[in-house]
Structures are given as C-alpha cells and as structure tokens.
Scaffold this motif. Structure first.
Motif, PDB file in Angstrom:
ATOM      1  N   ARG A 174      44.575  43.056  53.546  1.00  0.00           N
ATOM      2  CA  ARG A 174      44.588  42.344  52.266  1.00  0.00           C
ATOM      3  C   ARG A 174      44.693  43.288  51.072  1.00  0.00           C
ATOM      4  NH1 ARG A 174      40.492  38.442  54.328  1.00  0.00           N
ATOM      5  NH2 ARG A 174      38.885  39.856  53.553  1.00  0.00           N
ATOM      6  N   ARG A 187      34.925  40.055  47.113  1.00  0.00           N
ATOM      7  CA  ARG A 187      35.153  38.767  47.786  1.00  0.00           C
ATOM      8  C   ARG A 187      33.858  38.298  48.456  1.00  0.00           C
ATOM      9  NH1 ARG A 187      40.641  37.360  49.603  1.00  0.00           N
ATOM     10  NH2 ARG A 187      39.642  36.383  51.368  1.00  0.00           N
ATOM     11  N   ARG A 189      40.653  42.685  56.547  1.00  0.00           N
ATOM     12  CA  ARG A 189      40.317  43.058  55.171  1.00  0.00           C
ATOM     13  C   ARG A 189      41.257  44.161  54.681  1.00  0.00           C
ATOM     14  NH1 ARG A 189      34.219  44.189  54.090  1.00  0.00           N
ATOM     15  NH2 ARG A 189      34.932  43.765  51.982  1.00  0.00           N
ATOM     16  N   ALA A 205      35.460  47.819  54.628  1.00  0.00           N
ATOM     17  CA  ALA A 205      36.756  47.348  54.124  1.00  0.00           C
ATOM     18  C   ALA A 205      37.917  48.100  54.772  1.00  0.00           C
ATOM     19  CB  ALA A 205      36.813  47.477  52.603  1.00  0.00           C
ATOM     20  N   GLU A 247      38.645  43.488  46.803  1.00  0.00           N
ATOM     21  CA  GLU A 247      38.254  43.096  48.172  1.00  0.00           C
ATOM     22  C   GLU A 247      36.744  43.154  48.340  1.00  0.00           C
ATOM     23  OE1 GLU A 247      38.155  41.871  52.038  1.00  0.00           O
ATOM     24  OE2 GLU A 247      39.850  41.731  50.659  1.00  0.00           O
TER      25      GLU A 247
END
Length: 144
Positions: free
Chosen positions: A33, A143, A30, A24, A140
């Motif tokens: 985000r 997801r 990623r 991540a 995250e």
C-alpha cells in the motif's frame, strides 16, 4: 568516489515505535500500500521477509509504466533494516535505522548506489521520491 558520494540520506521523526514501523515492512499487504513515490502502486510476486529472503514486485507508475524490481532483505533487526536492490537497473543498498525517542522514532533512510552513473541518472528525483515514500509510510502508520 566514496560511498558518501553515492548516497542519498533522508531523515524523519515518525510518531510510531520502531516495532510499528518494522510491521509496516514485515506485512506485505501493508508494504504494497505505501511503498514507492506518490501515485505508484505495487503488485508483489514474491515476499520472503527474512535475512536472505527475496522480494520481487512490480511498481506501477501513475503514467502507466510498469517497473520490475528484485530486492533481497540483507539484514533485519529491531532497529535496522537493510535491503539490496538487485538487477541491472540502478543497483543500490537501502539501510534504514530506527532510533526510538520520546517523540517517536527517528528514521534514517540511506540509499547507496553501486555505480556513479546510476547515482547521477537518478539524483534529480530520488530525494523527492524518498520523501514521498516516507509520507506514504506515515499515512500507513496512521491507518486504523
């Protein structure tokens, strides 16, 4: 004044492996985000995920402000990540340690400021903002 006096520490048990957490960070789409407190979004200008690599980005605040950031990845390992936040506005070292367990990974987020005045200027909101950042990281990681 010692480093401990200039450091914020947040810890969380995250239902993911250390390698999933590092992914991540490693994948810029990623990271963009989830990086930052609630309501922030990011535009990355330079992202070189390697020791000594630069990470330049703009954080866009929910109130409309834009905040330029320049970081450098100091060290990257399977259970540790160290990032230097460079520049004239609150320089700090962010050290993340990842300790695997049966329940997931214990992430320790240590943010140490260089100057006492920088620490004092942000001490009313950084602990909360770091928790919001960890909330976003967990989202995250969930997801598909």
């Amino acid at each position: 004044m010692s480093d401990d006096d200039l450091t914020f520490v947040n810890q969380r048990l995250i239902a993911a492996t250390p390698s999933e957490i590092l992914a991540a960070f490693r994948e810029p789409e990623r990271l963009a985000r989830w990086w930052g407190p609630a309501g922030f979004r990011n535009t990355f200008h330079d992202f070189d995920f390697r020791p000594g690599g630069d990470w330049k980005f703009t954080m866009h605040g929910p109130e409309g402000g834009d905040y330029e950031n320049h970081c450098r990845f100091q060290s990257i390992g399977p259970d540790r990540l160290e990032i230097l936040h460079l520049g004239s506005v609150h320089a700090f070292r962010l050290t993340l340690t990842l300790e695997a367990s049966e329940a997931g990974t214990r992430l320790t987020w240590r943010q140490t400021f260089e100057l006492p005045e920088d620490y004092e200027r942000v001490n009313t909101f950084v602990p909360r903002c770091n928790e919001e950042n960890l909330d976003r990281l967990e989202s995250e990681l969930q997801r598909p």
